[in-house]
Design a protein around this motif. Structure first.
Motif, mmCIF file in Angstrom:
data_model
loop_
_atom_site.group_PDB
_atom_site.id
_atom_site.type_symbol
_atom_site.label_atom_id
_atom_site.label_comp_id
_atom_site.label_asym_id
_atom_site.label_seq_id
_atom_site.Cartn_x
_atom_site.Cartn_y
_atom_site.Cartn_z
ATOM 1 N N VAL A 1 -9.609 -0.145 2.618
ATOM 2 C CA VAL A 1 -8.741 0.558 3.563
ATOM 3 C C VAL A 1 -9.443 1.833 4.017
ATOM 4 O O VAL A 1 -10.044 2.554 3.214
ATOM 5 C CB VAL A 1 -7.362 0.870 2.938
ATOM 6 C CG1 VAL A 1 -7.490 1.780 1.716
ATOM 7 C CG2 VAL A 1 -6.417 1.468 3.958
ATOM 8 N N ALA B 1 -3.953 3.114 9.239
ATOM 9 C CA ALA B 1 -5.069 2.704 8.389
ATOM 10 C C ALA B 1 -5.510 1.298 8.751
ATOM 11 O O ALA B 1 -4.687 0.444 9.105
ATOM 12 C CB ALA B 1 -4.676 2.768 6.917
ATOM 13 N N TRP C 1 -5.021 7.260 2.092
ATOM 14 C CA TRP C 1 -4.917 5.816 1.867
ATOM 15 C C TRP C 1 -5.868 5.377 0.772
ATOM 16 O O TRP C 1 -7.039 5.758 0.752
ATOM 17 C CB TRP C 1 -5.237 5.059 3.153
ATOM 18 C CG TRP C 1 -4.332 5.407 4.301
ATOM 19 C CD1 TRP C 1 -4.478 6.455 5.174
ATOM 20 C CD2 TRP C 1 -3.130 4.727 4.678
ATOM 21 N NE1 TRP C 1 -3.450 6.466 6.086
ATOM 22 C CE2 TRP C 1 -2.611 5.419 5.812
ATOM 23 C CE3 TRP C 1 -2.458 3.615 4.196
ATOM 24 C CZ2 TRP C 1 -1.440 5.013 6.450
ATOM 25 C CZ3 TRP C 1 -1.296 3.214 4.830
ATOM 26 C CH2 TRP C 1 -0.791 3.896 5.941
ATOM 27 N N ALA D 1 -0.190 4.719 0.311
ATOM 28 C CA ALA D 1 -0.266 5.862 1.228
ATOM 29 C C ALA D 1 0.485 7.020 0.583
ATOM 30 O O ALA D 1 1.648 6.881 0.211
ATOM 31 C CB ALA D 1 0.365 5.511 2.567
ATOM 32 N N ILE E 1 -2.115 -1.426 -1.225
ATOM 33 C CA ILE E 1 -2.559 -0.275 -0.434
ATOM 34 C C ILE E 1 -1.509 0.815 -0.570
ATOM 35 O O ILE E 1 -0.337 0.605 -0.247
ATOM 36 C CB ILE E 1 -2.744 -0.652 1.048
ATOM 37 C CG1 ILE E 1 -3.709 -1.835 1.191
ATOM 38 C CG2 ILE E 1 -3.238 0.555 1.836
ATOM 39 C CD1 ILE E 1 -5.100 -1.589 0.652
ATOM 40 N N THR F 1 3.834 1.811 -0.564
ATOM 41 C CA THR F 1 2.788 0.807 -0.752
ATOM 42 C C THR F 1 2.971 -0.389 0.170
ATOM 43 O O THR F 1 4.084 -0.695 0.616
ATOM 44 C CB THR F 1 2.773 0.297 -2.206
ATOM 45 O OG1 THR F 1 4.047 -0.247 -2.532
ATOM 46 C CG2 THR F 1 2.414 1.406 -3.176
ATOM 47 N N LEU G 1 6.206 2.745 5.765
ATOM 48 C CA LEU G 1 5.050 1.975 6.220
ATOM 49 C C LEU G 1 5.497 0.752 6.996
ATOM 50 O O LEU G 1 6.532 0.154 6.703
ATOM 51 C CB LEU G 1 4.194 1.529 5.027
ATOM 52 C CG LEU G 1 3.621 2.608 4.107
ATOM 53 C CD1 LEU G 1 2.706 1.972 3.078
ATOM 54 C CD2 LEU G 1 2.896 3.683 4.890
ATOM 55 N N SER H 1 -6.885 1.792 -1.837
ATOM 56 C CA SER H 1 -6.703 0.381 -2.213
ATOM 57 C C SER H 1 -6.822 0.239 -3.722
ATOM 58 O O SER H 1 -7.718 0.825 -4.338
ATOM 59 C CB SER H 1 -7.759 -0.500 -1.544
ATOM 60 O OG SER H 1 -7.695 -1.829 -2.041
#
Length: 328
Positions: free
Chosen positions: A74, A84, A64, A98, A96, A107, A41, A66
């Protein structure tokens, strides 16, 4: 013999910001298909003001989520799942996550500060005309430097936070590290004390002062409280999602015990409880309640300035911040 585990507030903040970066790819994960690219990320931490928006990019299509949609929501920014959009809704922090189809998860920590308010390393104004800090973040200490009479925060030289050990075994500490996520009490990211009770049926720690200057400052504070008890308070902030109780005492005097919680522990009287909603709650303990006890014991040598005693249930949370004595 007590084991020394020095707590540095700044370190907790570094741990918070670096959390996502520590999640290194696991190329040997059998759940990750060989053909799936390693998930990463950008960014892995994001700081926004209320109503601001930010974007997180991923190297692999992801779902995604939150951890706190009331703080930061998100939504996918496009159809391929590699981007996102994050919207900051209220002050606080959220994680957040993923997650790819192959099971990889990374995260991003999102910290939201109030619009026009505190957050992200700014200092806050403390109560009182004079202050003696025990736990306090650096920016807030700097913002209140003119008020600080004596600084009792651990410095790993002659002022320490000792995490007490199990008798006879210096390696078995009664608290273990907790998870200092989110903003501290003063709304910035520098961290706070976050511990969990270990497996030994009790947990205790002490902020210990060894220097002559610190000892003299503690004695001067004791005398000032005795001389004008209605003008002095002990401030502390706590948060939790469990229901356990914690006992505290100060200036090396067990007669000053008080409990934050719903029942007595370690023979301390209950002062007040708080809502266990994971949000910060503050307490201003009147030191007039303890003037007589403080009058019975002067300070002349190294002392435990502030002591923590947590209910002995393994995993009980102790999240503590903004501990300081002050004169109104």
């Amino acid at each position: 013999m007590k084991a020394n585990k020095f707590f540095a507030i700044a370190t907790a903040a570094l741990t918070l910001i670096g959390f996502s970066a520590c999640n290194q790819p696991n190329n040997n994960n059998p759940e990750t298909p060989d053909q799936e690219e390693t998930l990463a990320l950008n960014p892995t931490s994001l700081q926004l003001e209320e109503e601001e928006e930010g974007t997180i990019e991923a190297t692999v299509a992801a779902t995604w989520v939150s951890s706190d949609a009331e703080v930061a929501s998100v939504t996918p920014a496009n159809n391929d799942g590699k981007s996102a959009k994050v919207k900051a809704l209220k002050a606080g922090s959220a994680v957040i996550s993923a997650t790819t189809q192959g099971g990889q998860t990374k995260t991003c920590i999102v910290v939201v500060k109030a619009k026009g308010g505190q957050g992200g390393g700014e200092g806050a104004q403390l109560k009182g005309s004079q202050v003696w800090p025990v736990i306090l973040d650096g920016p807030t200490a700097e913002a209140n430097a003119s008020k600080i009479v004596a600084d009792f925060r651990p410095n790993d030289v002659d002022q320490f936070l000792y995490n007490w050990n199990v008798e006879g075994n210096a390696d078995l500490l009664t608290y273990t590290d907790g998870n200092a996520t989110g903003l501290n009490f003063h709304g910035n990211t520098e961290g706070y004390l976050a511990w969990l009770v270990g497996a030994y049926g009790w947990a205790g720690a002490g902020f210990n002062i060894k220097s002559q200057a610190g000892i003299e400052a503690a004695e001067a504070l004791r005398q000032a409280i005795i001389a004008s008890p209605d003008n002095y308070f002990l401030h502390l902030a706590m948060k939790s999602t469990d229901t356990y109780s914690h006992c505290f005492y100060f200036l090396d005097n067990e007669a000053t015990k008080f409990v934050i919680g719903n029942h007595s522990v370690y023979d301390g009287p209950v002062y007040q409880d708080f809502t266990r909603d994971g949000a910060w709650h503050e307490f201003d303990v009147p030191l007039s309640n303890y003037a007589r006890a403080l009058g019975n014991k002067s300070i002349s040598g190294a002392l435990n300035l502030f002591v923590l005693l947590s209910e002995g249930t393994q995993g009980a949370q102790l999240n503590l911040d903004a501990v300081y004595f002050y004169k109104k």
